[in-house]
Structure formats: structure tokens, C-alpha cells
Design an enzyme around this catalytic site. Sequence first.
Site, PDB file in Angstrom:
ATOM      1  N   ASP A   1       3.214   6.499  -1.842  1.00 44.78           N
ATOM      2  CA  ASP A   1       3.618   7.651  -1.046  1.00 44.78           C
ATOM      3  C   ASP A   1       4.351   8.738  -1.823  1.00 44.78           C
ATOM      4  OD1 ASP A   1       2.398   6.312   0.935  1.00 44.78           O
ATOM      5  OD2 ASP A   1       4.158   6.011   2.193  1.00 44.78           O
TER       6      ASP A   1
ATOM      7  N   HIS B   1       0.808  -1.210   0.000  1.00 48.77           N
ATOM      8  CA  HIS B   1       0.000   0.000   0.000  1.00 48.77           C
ATOM      9  C   HIS B   1       0.846   1.267   0.000  1.00 48.77           C
ATOM     10  CE1 HIS B   1      -2.968   2.994   0.846  1.00 48.77           C
ATOM     11  NE2 HIS B   1      -2.358   3.318   1.967  1.00 48.77           N
ATOM     12  N   CYS B   2       2.004   1.253   0.636  1.00 55.06           N
ATOM     13  CA  CYS B   2       2.720   2.510   0.884  1.00 55.06           C
ATOM     14  C   CYS B   2       3.759   2.874  -0.171  1.00 55.06           C
ATOM     15  CB  CYS B   2       3.380   2.462   2.259  1.00 55.06           C
ATOM     16  SG  CYS B   2       2.212   2.604   3.629  1.00 55.06           S
ATOM     17  N   LEU B   3       4.727   1.999  -0.407  1.00 55.17           N
ATOM     18  CA  LEU B   3       5.883   2.395  -1.211  1.00 55.17           C
ATOM     19  C   LEU B   3       5.548   2.871  -2.621  1.00 55.17           C
ATOM     20  CD1 LEU B   3       8.769  -0.073  -0.281  1.00 55.17           C
ATOM     21  CD2 LEU B   3       8.278   2.200   0.588  1.00 55.17           C
TER      22      LEU B   3
END
Length: 416
Positions: free
Chosen positions: A262, A257-259
Site C-alpha cells: 500500500d 497483500h496490503c501492508l
Amino acid sequence: MRIGVIGLGYVGLPLAVAFAEAGHDVVCFDVDAAKVSALSEGRSYVEDVGAEVLGPLGDRLHPTTDPADLGACEALVICVPTPLTNEREPDLTYLEAAAETVAAELSRDQLVVLESTTYPGTTRERLGPILERGSGLVAGADFHLAFSPERIDPGRTDFTVKTTPKLVGGVSAASTERAERLYGEICDQVIVLSSPEAAELAKLLENVFRSVNIAFVNELAQLCDRLGIDVWEVIDAAATKPFGFMRFDPGPGMGGHCLPIDPFYLAFKAREHDFEPAFIELAGKVNQAQPAYCVERIERALAADGKKVAGSRILVLGASYKGGVGDVRESPALKIIGRLQDMGAEVTYSDPFVPELPGHGLASVDLDPALATTDLAAIVTAHPGVDYANVVATAAHVIDFRNVTRGIEAENLTRL
């Protein structure tokens, strides 16, 4: 305390369990009735939380789809997805919906904490006003509001909710203090920041730092390919320096979900302030293009065997974005599979953590029989417990994008 957790995914469920293990009653709210039903029956859908963990907590976990159950909680923690739109801009739809739900039940002196990764200003400028409009209360005066970024790494056991330092930043000193006390119940170390904006940006920095460095080594891998140099040998050599170097490894692309997301959240906020974050955006684009490069390498490997992608039987090892978990969010494997299918390949995949890929019309196959009949096996996700020596010995051709075949020398083996 009675604590409400809104959103029961990879972040919310481990957090709810941590509070329950510390002796608190936890209202576990989600709009997904299937998740609530599973928890009610003591079944877990998150690898990091086993059924043996849920069992002893049955009387302290209260799964529900009823927002009214949140009203009696002293603290409410929002852990909902913050994805991107098709235009690669922040999508706060889930956050806004959660905020409306919380606002309808919010009461004086409650603490609301946002854990979802987002751009600086979201807590104060987006979440706060929704809560204020819906409740008639004022953030920082009538109720407490703070941001504390999640730092969950699915599948990891050396750093947990308890042992990973927790960042908190509130819209007021009292809000910060309440958030610090809350997380002090379950975390060994709570680090206080001056504002929610500082905490929001700290989380983005953590992940954009990784994104930029991964993009760099992915580009280096492509350069080494052209130069005929082993990129892994180069990285190993550089990593012998005891200072001034931090190791990052190339791969088929970034997932989770993040890398992958973001950098675009930070770039969005930067553009609002007339700042062009060229370096950050470039890293995001390089990493997004890596699956296409991997398909190119597959195409070249097949060509060396006198075959084309169209009509070839290609087995993809691993569909999740990282080893040991079943999370397929932004997984580069999905992009590789989709591109190969578009090119006319007969694609199968094997992943013990991902039984089906409905969007691609595929179900996971048994590895050993599939290896014997494939034209090429591509190692995309390095799951534990796989005998990669056997993979190389059995498949007609193997291309390894994760360097898990290191130490194996074979004419049918190609590495990134």
C-alpha cells in the site's frame, strides 16, 4: 438478492459466505477452476472459512467459472488482487481483467462495487471507463458504481466481516445508497463517505499508518542492537503511558497483500500530482530491508558459535507472513530463506500451515526431529501451539525475531 462475488480468495470467499449466511444467493466467480471445484465439493482453502461453514450454505453458494452467471445478479463485488509490478508500481492487470468480464455481462441498474485495495481514482478513472465501454452504459446513471475497501485480517476472530465497520463511497448519491443497503445486509455498521476516492484513500491511510510505525520500531530495534539495549524492554516501558503512545512491535519484516504494498500505491498517486512522498516511501524501503537485517543477525549468531552461514544447517520456524494462517504473500520468511540459500546454508523450514515452498525446493519438516540436528533455529513466524521453551531447550542456537521466547533465559538464545 442474488449477489455476484468476483475473486474467491481471502477477501472474496468470506464475503460470499457472509452474504449467503444472511440468506442471499451468491454467484461465486473465479477464473481458478481449482477454487471453484473445491467450493463445489464443500472444501475450503481459506483458514477463516471451515468446511463446517460451507456445508449448510451449499444451496446458496453457486461456484462458477462462467461469466454469464453474473448477468442475473443485482450486485457484483470485485475482490481481485492488486499487486505491484517488478518496478514496485501498481499492477491493475487482475482488476482490468475482472472489469472486462463484468462489463460483458453488465445490465441496467446493477451495482458494481470494488473492494480491492488501490490508489485514489481507480474506481472512477480506471474501473468505470472499462465498464462503460464494454456495456454501453453510463456509471452513476445507467448502473451504480462504488468502492468499499476490504478490511479482512486473515486468522482474526474478534473482528469479522459482520463486526468490522464498512466504508462505502459511490460515484453518485444513488450508487452510494445502493452500496450502503447492500452491506447493511451483512455488516453491523456501514459508514458513508463522500466519494470513492475518499474511501480508497481511507484504506491506504489505515495500512500506511501501520507501515510507517512498524518501520520506525524496526529501525529502533537496529539502533538498540548497536546500543546494547533490549528493544522489548524499551517498548514495554513506553507502552505504560496511558495516552499519546500506541504500541507497535518490530519483527522480521511485513507480509500479506496490503501492508508491504500500500505505501507504494499511495506514493505512485502522489507522484502523479508532483508530490514526493518521502516519508511514506522511506517506510516502505525500511520494512523491505528488514529481512536482510535478520539474515545479518543470523550470520552474527552463527559466527559467535564459530560457524559460517555456508554449510550450516538452519531451521526456519514459520513460512507464512503471520501466525495462524498459511498465506505466504510477501512473507519475510521467503526472503530470509532465499537469502540464506544463496549464501550456501542448508535451509529447512517447519510450518504446519504451509506444506510446501516449491519456489525454494522445500517442504515443511517435523519440528522436533529437525531441532535436534540444526545449527540454528530462527523463529520468523509465531504460530500458535508451538512449545517455544522446548525449541530453546533442544536447538543448538535459537534466534527469536518475534519475542515469543520472552521470559526464557538461556545462553543459546538470541532475540531481535
